[in-house]
Structures are given as structure tokens and as C-alpha cells.
Design a protein around this motif. Structure first.
Motif, PDB file in Angstrom:
ATOM      1  N   LEU A  67     -50.717   2.322 -53.115  1.00  0.00           N
ATOM      2  CA  LEU A  67     -50.432   2.788 -54.471  1.00  0.00           C
ATOM      3  C   LEU A  67     -48.967   2.573 -54.839  1.00  0.00           C
ATOM      4  N   CYS A  98     -49.946   2.765 -64.395  1.00  0.00           N
ATOM      5  CA  CYS A  98     -49.957   3.944 -63.518  1.00  0.00           C
ATOM      6  C   CYS A  98     -51.144   4.856 -63.830  1.00  0.00           C
ATOM      7  N   VAL A  99     -51.477   4.997 -65.104  1.00  0.00           N
ATOM      8  CA  VAL A  99     -52.668   5.775 -65.475  1.00  0.00           C
ATOM      9  C   VAL A  99     -53.909   5.109 -64.874  1.00  0.00           C
ATOM     10  N   GLY A 102     -54.270   5.892 -61.269  1.00  0.00           N
ATOM     11  CA  GLY A 102     -54.831   7.227 -61.073  1.00  0.00           C
ATOM     12  C   GLY A 102     -56.339   7.247 -61.280  1.00  0.00           C
ATOM     13  N   SER A 105     -58.052   5.371 -58.386  1.00  0.00           N
ATOM     14  CA  SER A 105     -57.972   6.180 -57.165  1.00  0.00           C
ATOM     15  C   SER A 105     -58.984   7.318 -57.204  1.00  0.00           C
ATOM     16  N   PHE A 106     -59.120   7.933 -58.362  1.00  0.00           N
ATOM     17  CA  PHE A 106     -60.073   9.032 -58.510  1.00  0.00           C
ATOM     18  C   PHE A 106     -61.507   8.538 -58.344  1.00  0.00           C
ATOM     19  N   TYR A 109     -62.077   7.922 -54.719  1.00  0.00           N
ATOM     20  CA  TYR A 109     -62.241   9.194 -54.022  1.00  0.00           C
ATOM     21  C   TYR A 109     -63.660   9.726 -54.204  1.00  0.00           C
TER      22      TYR A 109
END
Length: 119
Positions: A67, A98-99, A102, A105-106, A109
Motif C-alpha cells: 500500500l 488513495c481513496v 482504501g 483493500s476493504f 479484506y
């Protein structure tokens, strides 16, 4: 399981997406294929969400390094665009990157938790 068989291919997909992102980000705007002509900030967020998702699939043990590297690549792209003369570097585009990181990544996950629940 299909996921395990595909795991060897994730790094190839990630690096291909990264190269494509760099290329599309640095060529003159009029040479970008028309399929990529939609809201600029959404392009940034979507592209970096994909990079985060496939990067984390490829290198799940290197979350922080991956990241951080993608954050720096996003900043580097904006700086390089500013230097080209035919593109325009914009720090708000970097925020959109960057958003997207995120979001990607979410999603990674959630997907990793779902796969673990099915085992």
C-alpha cells in the motif's frame, strides 16, 4: 479449489495492471482509448482499487509495503504528468488514488474473510 489454482496468476495480473495504469497515465490524453473517458476521479479511484485488490491477492504478507508503494506510485504519476507538458498533475487525483486504495483493500479484506468462512 479454484482460488488456489488462480493464486499463481495474481502477480501477473497485478503487474500487468500496474504497467497499464502507468502507460495510460502518462500518454497524451488524446491517445487514451475512449473506453477510459469517464469521470477523472472515478478513473483514479477505480484503477487504484483494482491495483490494491490484486496487489493484496498477490502479496498478502506485504500489506503495508504494497500500500505504501502504491501511494508513492500514485504521487509519482501525478509528478510525472506535471513534467510531461501534455498531461496535468493534480494532487486531488492522488487523493482519489488513495481513496481507491482504501476501497480495494476493504474489498480484499471482505473477500479474504469470505474465503476463510467457506473453508
Amino acid at each position: 479449489m479454484l482460488i488456489n489454482r488462480l493464486q499463481a496468476h495474481w502477480p501477473w495480473l497485478f503487474w500487468t495492471l500496474l504497467i497499464a495504469t502507468l502507460w495510460l497515465s502518462l500518454i497524451p490524453s488524446d491517445q487514451v482509448p475512449s473506453a477510459f473517458h469517464f469521470w477523472d476521479k472515478a478513473q483514479h479511484a477505480l484503477g487504484f482499487a483494482g491495483l490494491a485488490f490484486f496487489g493484496l491477492l498477490s502479496y498478502p504478507g506485504r500489506i503495508k509495503a504494497l500500500l505504501l508503494g502504491l501511494i508513492l506510485i500514485g504521487a509519482g504519476i501525478e509528478f510525472a504528468q506535471w513534467l510531461t507538458g501534455w498531461r496535468q498533475g493534480d494532487w486531488v487525483d492522488w487523493i482519489a488514488d488513495c481513496v481507491g486504495l482504501g476501497i480495494g483493500s476493504f474489498i480484499w479484506y471482505l473477500a479474504s474473510k469470505l474465503v476463510k468462512m467457506q473453508r
